[in-house]
Structure formats: C-alpha cells, structure tokens
Motif scaffolding. Structure first.
Motif, PDB file in Angstrom:
ATOM      1  N   PHE A   1       1.279  -1.168  -0.315  1.00 18.08           N
ATOM      2  CA  PHE A   1       0.006   0.057  -0.032  1.00 18.08           C
ATOM      3  C   PHE A   1       0.964   1.184  -0.028  1.00 18.08           C
ATOM      4  N   ASP A   2       2.194   1.501  -0.696  1.00 17.16           N
ATOM      5  CA  ASP A   2       3.431   2.608  -0.546  1.00 17.16           C
ATOM      6  C   ASP A   2       2.521   3.222  -1.236  1.00 17.16           C
ATOM      7  N   ASP A   3       2.601   4.408  -1.673  1.00 15.94           N
ATOM      8  CA  ASP A   3       2.060   5.368  -2.574  1.00 15.94           C
ATOM      9  C   ASP A   3       3.146   5.728  -3.631  1.00 15.94           C
ATOM     10  N   ASN A   4       4.008   5.253  -3.262  1.00 16.46           N
ATOM     11  CA  ASN A   4       4.845   5.415  -4.320  1.00 16.46           C
ATOM     12  C   ASN A   4       5.385   3.878  -4.965  1.00 16.46           C
ATOM     13  N   PHE A   5       4.508   2.945  -4.909  1.00 23.02           N
ATOM     14  CA  PHE A   5       4.662   1.439  -5.783  1.00 23.02           C
ATOM     15  C   PHE A   5       3.872   2.137  -6.695  1.00 23.02           C
TER      16      PHE A   5
ATOM     17  N   ALA B   1      -0.770  -9.127  -6.720  1.00 26.16           N
ATOM     18  CA  ALA B   1      -0.867  -7.967  -8.269  1.00 26.16           C
ATOM     19  C   ALA B   1      -1.706  -7.843  -8.703  1.00 26.16           C
ATOM     20  N   THR B   2      -3.686  -8.249  -8.092  1.00 25.05           N
ATOM     21  CA  THR B   2      -4.782  -8.200  -8.549  1.00 25.05           C
ATOM     22  C   THR B   2      -5.288  -6.916  -7.511  1.00 25.05           C
ATOM     23  N   ILE B   3      -4.717  -6.966  -6.247  1.00 26.72           N
ATOM     24  CA  ILE B   3      -5.162  -5.985  -5.543  1.00 26.72           C
ATOM     25  C   ILE B   3      -3.991  -4.292  -5.995  1.00 26.72           C
ATOM     26  N   HIS B   4      -2.860  -4.287  -6.500  1.00 27.78           N
ATOM     27  CA  HIS B   4      -2.354  -3.839  -6.911  1.00 27.78           C
ATOM     28  C   HIS B   4      -2.819  -3.536  -8.644  1.00 27.78           C
ATOM     29  N   LYS B   5      -2.921  -4.031  -9.453  1.00 28.84           N
ATOM     30  CA  LYS B   5      -3.480  -3.441 -10.643  1.00 28.84           C
ATOM     31  C   LYS B   5      -4.677  -2.984 -10.229  1.00 28.84           C
ATOM     32  N   PHE B   6      -5.527  -3.142  -9.647  1.00 23.63           N
ATOM     33  CA  PHE B   6      -6.688  -2.397  -9.725  1.00 23.63           C
ATOM     34  C   PHE B   6      -6.579  -1.280  -8.759  1.00 23.63           C
ATOM     35  N   ARG B   7      -5.777  -0.768  -7.845  1.00 18.22           N
ATOM     36  CA  ARG B   7      -4.995   0.434  -6.724  1.00 18.22           C
ATOM     37  C   ARG B   7      -4.306   1.489  -8.291  1.00 18.22           C
ATOM     38  N   LEU B   8      -3.716   0.839  -8.931  1.00 18.68           N
ATOM     39  CA  LEU B   8      -3.207   1.732 -10.184  1.00 18.68           C
ATOM     40  C   LEU B   8      -4.078   1.929 -10.708  1.00 18.68           C
ATOM     41  N   LYS B   9      -5.239   1.091 -11.779  1.00 21.37           N
ATOM     42  CA  LYS B   9      -6.022   1.894 -12.053  1.00 21.37           C
ATOM     43  C   LYS B   9      -7.387   2.548 -11.341  1.00 21.37           C
TER      44      LYS B   9
ATOM     45  N   LYS C   1      -4.164  -9.785   6.351  1.00 18.42           N
ATOM     46  CA  LYS C   1      -3.833  -8.552   6.191  1.00 18.42           C
ATOM     47  C   LYS C   1      -3.761  -7.557   5.284  1.00 18.42           C
ATOM     48  N   TYR C   2      -4.398  -8.770   3.882  1.00 18.33           N
ATOM     49  CA  TYR C   2      -4.820  -6.792   3.142  1.00 18.33           C
ATOM     50  C   TYR C   2      -6.168  -6.791   2.508  1.00 18.33           C
ATOM     51  N   ILE C   3      -6.956  -7.850   3.348  1.00 18.30           N
ATOM     52  CA  ILE C   3      -8.447  -7.188   2.934  1.00 18.30           C
ATOM     53  C   ILE C   3      -9.387  -6.917   4.534  1.00 18.30           C
ATOM     54  N   HIS C   4      -8.868  -7.750   5.436  1.00 18.12           N
ATOM     55  CA  HIS C   4     -10.202  -7.648   6.348  1.00 18.12           C
ATOM     56  C   HIS C   4      -9.262  -6.304   7.302  1.00 18.12           C
ATOM     57  N   ALA C   5      -7.131  -6.566   7.509  1.00 18.96           N
ATOM     58  CA  ALA C   5      -7.178  -5.396   8.753  1.00 18.96           C
ATOM     59  C   ALA C   5      -7.365  -4.328   7.665  1.00 18.96           C
ATOM     60  N   PRO C   6      -6.958  -3.815   6.942  1.00 15.27           N
ATOM     61  CA  PRO C   6      -7.521  -2.618   6.005  1.00 15.27           C
ATOM     62  C   PRO C   6      -8.538  -2.438   6.418  1.00 15.27           C
ATOM     63  N   LEU C   7      -9.242  -2.935   5.947  1.00 15.83           N
ATOM     64  CA  LEU C   7     -10.988  -2.875   5.950  1.00 15.83           C
ATOM     65  C   LEU C   7     -11.524  -2.434   7.411  1.00 15.83           C
TER      66      LEU C   7
END
Length: 308
Positions: free
Chosen positions: A25-29, A62-70, A252-258
């Motif tokens: 979730f680093d904004d520079n990524f 990669a799927t999460i990253h792709k949608f964040r970039l989109k 770590k990447y779905i439940h905790a952030p929400l």
C-alpha cells in the motif's frame, strides 16, 4: 510482490534483496516503480520451489495492485462535468449560494459522484476473484457453468467460487435498495439451482447490516439446504477455508485494512473538514489533518465516455 509474499509467509531462501522492499500500500509503489536485482521470472521460479502456495499469494497481491493503479488512473483522467451538463441542477439551490460558488459546487459534486461510482464498480470486480482465488476455488462464467437455470437448462449461472460440492456467492453487502426485479429473482433462485445441480449453496456477505433483502436472501439459501456467513462469521469462514498462507493474505490485505478504516470514524462524531483545491494540473484533497494530491491530465470541459 514476490519478496512481500515471502516475507508475509515466512518463506526463506530467496536471494537477498539489494533495495528496500515497499509495502503493497506504499503510495510510491506505482507504474514507474522499478526494483533492482534478480530477474522477476527467475525469482518467481525460485519462490515456487520453496512454497508453491506463493503463486496464488503473488497473484492476489498483483490483482489488488492492478486495481489500485487503475483507480489512480481514474482519479487522474475523470473529467470535470461541463456546465451544460450540470447547470440545470442549479434550480434546486438557486440563491442559496452566490452563482459562481453554486456552479463550482455542482461540478465538484458530480466529479465526486463519478469517482465514487467507479470506486464502487472496481471494488466489486476486485473482491470476488481475489477471495475466490484465496479460497483455492474456481469461478465459472455462465457458458461453462455446472449450475444450470431451472427455467432454461440450456443456460448456465455465473458462480463466484466452487470448492468441492460448495457453490459460493460472495458479496460485499446486500443493500435495501431494490435491484431490477429480474436481477433480484435471479439472486433468489440461485440457491435452488445450485441444489438441483448437486451443490451446497453458500452465501458469504462481508457487511452484516440487517435489512429485509438480506433476510430474504438468507432464507432462500437456508431453504435450499445451504449455508450463510455474515460479517465476522464470514471472515472466520474465509480464513478457516483458505490455506494457512492465504489466510494470512486475507487478514493482512483485506480484513485488517477495512477494519482499520471503518473503526477510525464513529457515527456519533462530526465528519472532519473537507477541502478540495483545483490546481489545474492536480487536485489537492485535505480531510481533517491529512492531505493528498492527485495529478490531473483530463481535458477540461470535455466529458469523456465512461469505460466499460
């Protein structure tokens, strides 16, 4: 992402990274990010020899990253509406604000609606395949589906996830807002169609907020001998069904952030101040004590067609 997956799951044996590994979730990524070192394909092959489950883990990252970039691209390119488009709405609030302020409000409001609508769509497209993959199941389109429609067996039913003899319907929420009658009937008939095909229908809804439609849907699943998991029960079921590695991913990447975002704002307190600033080449958001800028390259005053 390979290094992230290995770190999360405790996998050792990869070549030591020569640079700092970013957080997902680093904004520079972003699109321009480059990571020096071993060729990614070679690194991936090594990772899979150490733990084959990393293939699914990396794919879901990669799927999460792709949608964040989109979505970042949506923020950069979603145009402001023209006054010809939103101007007629001014009649509802004419004289409540000075004309220029009211005109700006109409444009900002429409832009926020547009980017929120895209966020809702993309979130739906993101959740189902990621959770299905994390569970180790397979999804089916209507054409190749093993579940057929009861009123026309030549047509199949789209299935979010199939694991053994269980057919999952995965939802973020079920709202009280009425869907089209045809669409809602399809929601209600899916459990019976799954049962007729030899499957146990399973309803997973992450938001447990009760309403008549959710109750009606749950009743349809139970009537077909199915199962339902809502809210925290849904998360517990997903973690219990997934492999040990993918349970880590879900937490770590779905439940905790929400949970972190939801719990940060109480319904009993006022919303923090919101300020939006149009800098022509960017938009700056300031919410409470936090701020964030989005570069803009949309052509001003032109309404582009929405993407499919």
């Amino acid at each position: 992402m390979i290094y992230i997956a290995a770190h999360d799951t405790g996998v050792e044996g990869l070549p030591q990274p020569i640079s700092t590994v970013p957080d997902l979730f680093d904004d520079n990524f972003g699109l321009t990010f480059k990571f020096p070192g071993v060729d990614a394909r070679e690194l991936f092959e090594i990772a899979l020899t150490l733990n084959a489950e990393l293939e699914t883990y990396v794919a879901c990252l990669a799927t999460i990253h792709k949608f964040r970039l989109k979505y970042r691209q949506v923020l950069q390119t979603q145009p402001f509406a023209t006054m010809d488009q939103v101007g007629p709405r001014a009649l509802l609030q004419y004289k409540q604000l000075e004309n220029r302020s009211l005109a700006a409000l109409l444009v900002w409001r429409k832009w926020l609606f547009d980017i929120d609508n895209r966020a809702a769509q993309d979130t739906g497209y993101l959740f189902e395949p990621v959770i299905s993959a994390a569970l180790g199941g397979a999804s089916f389109g209507a054409r190749n589906s093993p579940i057929r429609r009861l009123n026309d067996t030549s047509k199949g039913r789209q299935i979010d996830c199939v694991i053994d003899n269980r057919a999952y319907e995965i939802k973020i929420r079920v709202t009280i807002a009425a869907s089209g009658q045809g669409r809602w009937r399809e929601e209600l008939t899916f459990p019976a169609e799954a049962k007729a095909a030899g499957f146990v229908p399973v309803l997973v809804v992450l938001d447990p907020t009760d309403n008549p439609k959710l109750a009606e849907l749950v009743e349809a699943y139970l009537a077909a001998g199915g199962e339902r998991y809502l809210g925290e029960d849904a998360w517990n079921h997903l973690r219990a069904t997934a492999s040990a590695e993918m349970a880590i991913f879900l937490g770590k990447y779905i439940h905790a952030p929400l949970d972190a975002v939801v719990e940060s704002l109480s319904d009993s307190e006022p919303l923090p101040d919101l300020q939006l600033t149009d800098l022509m080449t960017s938009v700056r958001f300031k919410v409470g004590d936090g701020s964030w800028s989005v570069p803009r390259n949309a052509q001003r005053g032109v309404q582009e067609a929405d993407e499919d």
